[in-house]
Design a protein around this motif. Structure first.
Motif, mmCIF file in Angstrom:
data_model
loop_
_atom_site.group_PDB
_atom_site.id
_atom_site.type_symbol
_atom_site.label_atom_id
_atom_site.label_comp_id
_atom_site.label_asym_id
_atom_site.label_seq_id
_atom_site.Cartn_x
_atom_site.Cartn_y
_atom_site.Cartn_z
ATOM 1 N N PRO A 220 81.277 5.260 -92.200
ATOM 2 C CA PRO A 220 80.359 4.808 -91.148
ATOM 3 C C PRO A 220 81.131 4.100 -90.034
ATOM 4 C CG PRO A 220 79.578 4.100 -93.305
ATOM 5 C CD PRO A 220 80.964 4.637 -93.492
ATOM 6 N N ARG A 221 80.520 4.034 -88.881
ATOM 7 C CA ARG A 221 81.103 3.355 -87.732
ATOM 8 C C ARG A 221 81.301 1.867 -88.025
ATOM 9 N NH1 ARG A 221 78.057 2.757 -81.866
ATOM 10 N NH2 ARG A 221 79.685 1.522 -80.853
ATOM 11 N N ALA A 222 82.430 1.325 -87.576
ATOM 12 C CA ALA A 222 82.651 -0.118 -87.584
ATOM 13 C C ALA A 222 82.188 -0.619 -86.226
ATOM 14 C CB ALA A 222 84.118 -0.436 -87.817
ATOM 15 N N PHE A 223 81.127 -1.414 -86.206
ATOM 16 C CA PHE A 223 80.515 -1.828 -84.951
ATOM 17 C C PHE A 223 81.243 -2.992 -84.275
ATOM 18 C CE2 PHE A 223 77.215 0.592 -87.031
ATOM 19 C CZ PHE A 223 76.713 1.355 -85.982
ATOM 20 N N ALA A 224 82.213 -3.558 -84.970
ATOM 21 C CA ALA A 224 83.068 -4.606 -84.402
ATOM 22 C C ALA A 224 84.357 -4.626 -85.210
ATOM 23 C CB ALA A 224 82.381 -5.965 -84.460
ATOM 24 N N GLN A 225 85.391 -5.223 -84.647
ATOM 25 C CA GLN A 225 86.627 -5.369 -85.400
ATOM 26 C C GLN A 225 86.501 -6.622 -86.259
ATOM 27 O OE1 GLN A 225 90.280 -4.540 -83.352
ATOM 28 N NE2 GLN A 225 91.435 -5.908 -84.682
ATOM 29 N N VAL A 226 86.214 -6.398 -87.531
ATOM 30 C CA VAL A 226 86.015 -7.469 -88.494
ATOM 31 C C VAL A 226 86.992 -7.238 -89.644
ATOM 32 C CG1 VAL A 226 84.334 -8.612 -90.004
ATOM 33 C CG2 VAL A 226 83.561 -7.530 -87.884
ATOM 34 N N TRP A 227 87.642 -8.302 -90.102
ATOM 35 C CA TRP A 227 88.639 -8.222 -91.185
ATOM 36 C C TRP A 227 89.761 -7.239 -90.840
ATOM 37 C CZ3 TRP A 227 83.419 -7.279 -93.207
ATOM 38 C CH2 TRP A 227 82.802 -8.453 -93.629
ATOM 39 N N GLY A 228 89.947 -6.955 -89.577
ATOM 40 C CA GLY A 228 90.984 -6.021 -89.144
ATOM 41 C C GLY A 228 90.546 -4.566 -89.144
#
Length: 196
Positions: free
Chosen positions: A140-148
């Motif tokens: 799925p799409r990562a909607f923000a850069q979280v945890w790298g």
């Protein structure tokens, strides 16, 4: 959101009609498979198991934070869950990995090994059951850069490798990236789908 994901996955199982034996389905992945931030009751493998009913058995072999990359920070290869998935001798396997591989410490150093590691996982699974049907997933799409985790790497690195895998092995695709691309509201932490 889990229901949306489950419908996407279940649509692929229409080809598995009633058989004399129970069809065993192994779900292999990271926290999106395991069920992040709660017990595994709401994970998509558990929900699939309930929906599919008789003659189908779905097992969850997901582990939070794991990578396809053998040299990644937390490779699924080293987990007992992967050993158990091999021992399960499934008829069907769903591989949903690549999200954690997109992190800088993984992709920037070892991304060039993602293709060979992916082929190796498919081939390793097939040694347990040469007739196993394998489904590979776009994450799925990562909607923000979280945890790298970086969607740019998922789009420009992971997905093209999965496309190459489709030409090299007899596997089928489940495109979770496109299916949920515009559903940010279903991803409370921007990475993991909610349980609804």
């Amino acid at each position: 959101m889990r229901k949306f994901l489950i419908v996407s996955l279940l649509s692929c199982f229409c080809l598995f009609g009633c058989k004399e034996h129970v069809v065993k389905i192994a779900c292999i992945g990271d926290s999106i498979t395991q069920g992040f931030g709660r017990d595994n009751q709401d994970s998509y493998p558990n929900q699939m198991n309930e929906i599919l009913g008789e003659n189908k058995e779905v097992r969850n072999f997901g582990v939070v934070g794991r990578t396809m990359l053998k040299k990644g920070d937390f490779p699924l290869w080293k987990e007992s869950a992967f050993t158990e998935a091999l021992q399960y001798n499934a008829d069907v396997a769903i591989i949903l990995l690549g999200t954690n591989d997109s992190k800088p410490q993984n992709w920037d150093q070892y991304g060039n090994e993602f293709y060979s590691n992916y082929l190796s996982m498919i081939d390793t699974l097939k040694t347990t059951n040469p007739k196993m049907q394998i489904f590979v997933c776009y994450p799925p799409r990562a909607f923000a850069q979280v945890w790298g985790i970086r969607d740019s790497v998922i789009v420009n690195g992971v997905i093209p490798v999965v496309d190459s895998i489709l030409t090299q092995r007899d596997v089928k695709l489940i495109d979770l990236h496109s299916a949920m691309y515009n559903n940010e509201d279903l991803f409370p932490d921007k990475i993991h789908p909610n349980k609804i």
